[in-house]
Write an enzyme that holds these catalytic residues in place. Structure first.
Site, PDB file in Angstrom:
ATOM      1  CG  HIS A 110      -2.000  -0.996   1.166  1.00  0.00           C
ATOM      2  ND1 HIS A 110      -1.768  -2.329   1.411  1.00  0.00           N
ATOM      3  CD2 HIS A 110      -3.310  -0.873   0.886  1.00  0.00           C
ATOM      4  CE1 HIS A 110      -2.914  -2.992   1.283  1.00  0.00           C
ATOM      5  NE2 HIS A 110      -3.858  -2.131   0.971  1.00  0.00           N
ATOM      6  CE  LYS A 131     -13.158   4.673   0.917  1.00  0.00           C
ATOM      7  NZ  LYS A 131     -14.201   4.762  -0.121  1.00  0.00           N
TER       8      LYS A 131
END
Length: 891
Positions: free
Chosen positions: A158, A556
């Protein structure tokens, strides 16, 4: 009683408690900062240093003065800088952060070594965990649990490591020179030489571009991870085992067989995770496995050679066992010329000659010399155990359990594959590929993507055949919504390899990411274990099963508070489901480095988990700057593993499980109230019409894609129509850069206000570990926010309603967090973090103000020449790099 009446009383100063720097750290920072100033003067001129010092003085003064005029003076100075000067100043502050970070790491190592020398232990260490377990469950059960201990860190690519590898290398060299000043009593010419070399390295750091010229490829990311293996992990893992074994065996350590199993297994997604990353192909995954194999075989061969050369025990003093003689004869048959040569150089030294042949066989395995190579790591391990057994039989246990044991542990830990490559793909990609196969047939004219999906299974089969099944047997299905999503993996494997072919071993792992997926997880698992392929794997593994939980997307999706509560609830339900179905469960935590992605101290998070959700097994993702921070230095890496292992053992102690279960029951109504209130507040922001556009205006979200952090795109390629398709990392990164850190705390203030009772909140903080961990993590997140700077970013947008909502919630959260902890200032009880924030914040402010200037030009002035726009974007990227270095987290 109204909310206002129950609100916590305001204080005059709600910023941060003051923490004094240790003298040694202060001296290191002063030394490195002074040398940087010298470099700036020599390379550019005294006027650059003068501008840097002016800006530094203004931001330091503003840090202690909350009035708008104080920070405006710094912003006014920045407006006078040319683009060239602004870039030079930004690079100077970026270099400073690199130096401060390495000085802090060096000081941490210094403190850890000093405590060890003094015989001091940590309350969160393995020593304390074992002592508590023995008190609660007795020696025998404690020993059984130690044998079942597992820690599985999984390195991911990532894109959250903002530093170039060249910059990281320069920092490492500076760290070594700084450490040399502590290691010996330097003086005179030697000290002067060290200072000269330090200055030269800082000069090189200053002159090295902080930005990569292009995005790294997946194989670049693989090689970066390999540097961590080469520099620390290969040696640190067995060193941790050794220390733990010494704790358990005491004075007998090194004279008896170790009682500690090699409990760490390294995983990796790097070069294997293709969810939304078209750059990761089946070919890349094969190459990643080959690179890992090369690194581990080179490391094993070097140790075996060194050990063989040193193990010069004579046959008269240490006679070989019958098994060792048999092994030597087998080696003679295998390689007559080689064994003759080694025998001539090792007369009457049976252990030396056998180990030197073993070393040559490891080298032959790398070069693929079929006549001499080992077929699998288990064969190498068997030979080493023969040598060890012979030494024990001959009365030489110290030789048996010294460096030879280290090598045995390394083979057991890393095999020939080094790390377990875990494939990850999106469930929607699988569904679409199967639909295309149904229409055209597996051998039909399939799309490139569908052919690539099938090629992955052929790559898995090839990797397993060459490096062993553990090298690539895990297949993670992101956004799992049904048991069918998991069955699709086995069906695709059959299409790829043929119905009659022997399929590779596959452990298909569901990844529950969204709130809805977490809610449905147990139902999906109920259906999953009915599938024939899954039943077969459960029978083969002793009913072992992994389930992965996504922290970033759930946060999120519903906000950090609701996500935290939903994840706890899902873990509790999944753990109970596993016990009902006699399944040995490993929960895989997809935690990020940032607090908005499940970050924070891992050991505290483990101890706050639901009963039976750990049971001696802990697996999590380690990514970006977290890999460097936790595993970049051997002393810090050993300390981190010690903490995690201790918490993993202790999480299943009766007292811990009873505490967590009792708190969850006692505060369940409070949790429900917080969940509803925080989610409503979060949705009021993110579901507001026009929010995605506004978010892109007030943060550098669009520009994140320009920063060459990793090979992965900032958005998933499945669709590009909404904020939902934005990856969690740029979502977090953008809010962090804007000094708002919204993803770590938004909605908590409203949730706490909904409870409205400071005494009840303080009770929950004392008694409810999950709540206490969440509050402390939010406090850390808020410590890196700054309302004065945040206002300047929010002013880039055209939605005062949304800006007001963010700032109101920020203030509300600070007020109620302080009411909950009972403290008057942020970070009052977090000395190390408090001084880190205190030391960096004024300098981060300077970079943030430069960044706001660059963003304002890009947002509001589209008349500038293309060349100038490119220069402004470069300035922006440098400031993003610097803010990341200063805040010490990106995504």
């Amino acid at each position: 009683m109204s909310d206002k009446e129950n609100a916590p009383a305001p204080t005059e100063d709600r910023r941060h408690a003051r923490h004094e720097l240790p003298d040694e750290l202060r001296a290191d920072v002063r030394l490195l900062g002074g040398l940087l100033g010298q470099v700036l003067t020599e390379s550019v001129g005294p006027d650059l240093l003068e501008d840097v010092e002016k800006l530094r003085s203004l931001t330091i003064a503003a840090y202690s003065d909350p009035s708008p005029d104080a920070i405006q003076a710094a912003a006014d100075l920045i407006e006078t800088f040319s683009l060239e000067r602004a870039e030079e100043v930004a690079r100077a502050f970026l270099c400073y952060f690199h130096l401060v970070n390495l000085a802090e790491e060096h000081h941490r190592v210094r403190v850890l070594r000093r405590r060890e020398a003094e015989g001091a232990t940590h309350s969160d260490s393995l020593e304390h965990a074992v002592a508590q377990l023995r008190d609660e469950i007795g020696d025998e059960e404690t020993a059984r649990r130690i044998q079942g201990l597992e820690f599985r860190p999984v390195l991911t690519a990532h894109p959250t490591e903002a530093r170039r590898r060249a910059v990281a290398a320069a920092i490492r060299r500076i760290t070594e020179l700084l450490a040399a000043r502590d290691a010996v009593d330097l003086g005179g010419i030697t000290l002067a030489d060290n200072t000269r070399r330090l200055t030269a390295e800082i000069d090189a750091l200053w002159r090295t571009s902080p930005l990569r010229s292009s995005k790294p490829s997946p194989l670049d990311e693989v090689r970066t991870a390999m540097s961590t293996f080469d520099q620390t992990l290969f040696e640190v893992f067995p060193e941790v085992y050794r220390r733990f074994d010494q704790l358990l065996t005491g004075e007998d350590a090194g004279r008896v067989a170790p009682v500690v199993p090699p409990f760490v297994r390294l995983g990796t997604w790097i070069g294997a995770d293709r969810d939304g990353n078209p750059n990761v192909t089946a070919t890349i995954t094969r190459q990643a496995a080959a690179i890992a194999n090369e690194h581990v075989l080179i490391a094993l061969e070097q140790v075996a050679t060194r050990l063989g050369r040193s193990l010069t025990l004579d046959a008269d003093t240490t006679p070989p066992s019958a098994e060792l003689e048999k092994l030597w004869k087998a080696q003679q048959v295998l390689a007559e010329d080689l064994t003759k040569e080694i025998a001539l150089r090792s007369p009457n030294e049976p252990y030396r000659r056998v180990l030197l042949v073993i070393a040559r066989r490891i080298a032959a395995t790398l070069s693929r010399n079929a006549d001499l190579a080992y077929v699998k790591a288990e064969d190498l391990l068997a030979d080493l155990l023969v040598v060890q057994g012979s030494l024990v039989e001959a009365g030489a246990p110290r030789a048996a359990y010294a460096e030879l044991q280290q090598l045995i542990w390394q083979v057991q830990t890393f095999g020939f594959h080094l790390a377990e490559h875990e494939i990850r793909q999106h469930s929607q990609v699988h569904r679409e590929t199967l639909a295309e196969i149904a229409e055209k047939g597996a051998d039909g004219d399939l799309s490139d993507r569908s052919r690539e999906v099938l090629d992955v299974f052929r790559a898995i089969a090839a990797i397993q055949k060459r490096y062993g099944v553990p090298a690539a047997r895990r297949y993670i299905v992101s956004f799992t919504t049904s048991a069918e999503d998991l069955a699709n993996v086995y069906e695709l494997a059959r299409h790829a390899l043929g119905a009659d072919a022997e399929l590779p071993v596959l452990d298909v792992i569901p990844l529950f990411e969204t709130f809805a997926d977490l809610e449905a997880s147990v139902d999906v698992l109920d259906e999953t274990i009915k599938q024939p392929a899954v039943r077969e794997r459960l029978a083969a593994t002793g009913r072992r099963l992994e389930v992965m939980l996504g922290y970033s997307d759930s946060s999120k999706d519903v906000g950090p508070v609701s996500a935290t509560l939903a994840l706890y609830d899902a873990q509790s339900r999944i753990a109970q489901w596993a016990r009902r179905n006699d399944i040995t469960l490993t929960l895989f935590h997809g935690r990020g480095g940032a607090l908005g992605r499940g970050g924070g101290p891992a050991n505290r998070a483990i101890l706050a988990q639901p009963p039976h959700s750990v049971d001696g097994r802990f697996k999590l993702t380690e990514q970006g700057e977290v890999i460097a921070a936790r595993y970049g230095h051997p002393v810090i890496a050993a300390r981190h593993i010690d903490q995690v292992a201790a918490a993993t053992l202790l999480a299943s102690a009766p007292s811990i499980e009873e505490r967590n279960a009792g708190a969850a029951e006692k505060f369940k109504d409070m949790a429900a109230t917080m969940d509803a209130a925080s989610r409503e507040r979060f949705f009021a922001l993110v579901k507001s019409p026009g929010f995605p556009r506004w978010f892109a205006q007030v943060t550098p979200q669009d520009e994140v894609g320009l920063l060459p952090l990793g090979s992965r795109p900032a958005k998933r390629g499945l669709s590009m129509n909404s904020l939902d398709d934005l990856r969690a990392i740029p979502w977090v990164f953008a809010w962090t850069q804007a000094r708002i850190n919204l993803t770590g705390w938004f909605g908590l203030g409203t949730a706490l206000q909904a409870i409205g009772d400071p005494e009840k909140l303080q009770q929950a903080y004392r008694e409810w570990p999950l709540f206490a961990t969440m509050i402390d993590n939010v406090e850390m997140s808020l410590a890196k926010t700054d309302e004065r700077i945040a206002r300047r970013y929010l002013a880039l947008g055209d939605r005062e309603d949304l800006s007001g909502l963010v700032l109101d919630e920020m203030r509300l959260t600070i007020e109620w967090v302080l009411a909950t902890t009972g403290r008057s200032r942020m970070l009052a009880d977090m000395r190390v973090l408090g001084r880190a924030v205190q030391m960096r914040s004024p300098y981060v402010d300077a970079l943030s103000l430069i960044q706001v200037r660059a963003l304002r030009v890009l947002r509001l002035d589209d008349t500038r020449p293309e060349e100038e726009v490119a220069r402004i974007k470069r300035l922006l990227l440098i400031t993003m790099n610097g803010v990341a270095a200063g805040l010490q987290n990106t995504g």
